[in-house]
Enzyme design. Sequence first.
Site, PDB file in Angstrom:
ATOM      1  CB  CYS A 107      19.110  65.384 102.841  1.00 41.79           C
ATOM      2  SG  CYS A 107      17.747  65.047 101.710  1.00 41.79           S
ATOM      3  CG  HIS A 149      15.559  69.935 104.188  1.00 38.85           C
ATOM      4  ND1 HIS A 149      16.929  69.831 104.248  1.00 38.85           N
ATOM      5  CD2 HIS A 149      15.131  68.799 103.576  1.00 38.85           C
ATOM      6  CE1 HIS A 149      17.316  68.694 103.692  1.00 38.85           C
ATOM      7  NE2 HIS A 149      16.237  68.042 103.278  1.00 38.85           N
ATOM      8  CD  GLU A 150      11.163  67.662 104.507  1.00 35.40           C
ATOM      9  OE1 GLU A 150      10.922  67.133 103.410  1.00 35.40           O
ATOM     10  OE2 GLU A 150      12.137  67.322 105.212  1.00 35.40           O
ATOM     11  CG  HIS A 153      13.081  67.454  99.733  1.00 33.82           C
ATOM     12  ND1 HIS A 153      13.969  66.828  98.886  1.00 33.82           N
ATOM     13  CD2 HIS A 153      13.563  67.250 100.993  1.00 33.82           C
ATOM     14  CE1 HIS A 153      14.950  66.281  99.607  1.00 33.82           C
ATOM     15  NE2 HIS A 153      14.732  66.525 100.887  1.00 33.82           N
TER      16      HIS A 153
END
Length: 199
Positions: A107, A149-150, A153
């Site tokens: 990351c 993953h995004e 976030h």
Amino acid sequence: MRLSILQYGDPILRAKGKQIDKIDNRIRELAQNMLETMRAANGIGLAGQQVGEPLQLTVLDISQVEDRPSTMKLNGEDVDPKAAMPLVLINPLITLSEGSAVGTEGCLSFPEITGEIERAESVSVSAQTLENKTIEIEATGLLARALQHEADHLNGILFIDRMSSAAKASLSSRLKRLQKETKQGRVKDRQSLVGQSAL
Ligand code: ZN
């Protein structure tokens, strides 16, 4: 313009992104700057939170990664994932996740740290583009992992939250050091430290 990437310990990384109601010049400029910032750091994904903008906005580009394949459908049609990059996704929502796969992730907000993370093997995502079109993406492989993953976030969730407790415990002193550095305002030069494929 290159933006600075916030690192672990900055509270903005824990903020839930605000929905974007109007795609205006400010959003277009931010997306361009995020793409530039992601590329300069050799990353394959970057979320608004990571540049201090807690909005439902993320950019991705997996086209430079040779050894981790992906498949992609765009609005139901098979497309070459590399040719479809970069992606700028506004208000993305994972509508379906199937299977499970463990893979290595890094990351951009965690210099030098990687971990094995379990994610869905394939996902469907609906999102808006900068042209205010709604698109549907179905992805597997690295792209599916990057999208998850995004999406995390954008909801204030970090990849360490998805590590096994043993893996997280073994990183604990490095994470504490990173938090401390962040609070002291010491941000490292990610170009030299992160390496390719971080998100
Ligand atoms: Zn990340």
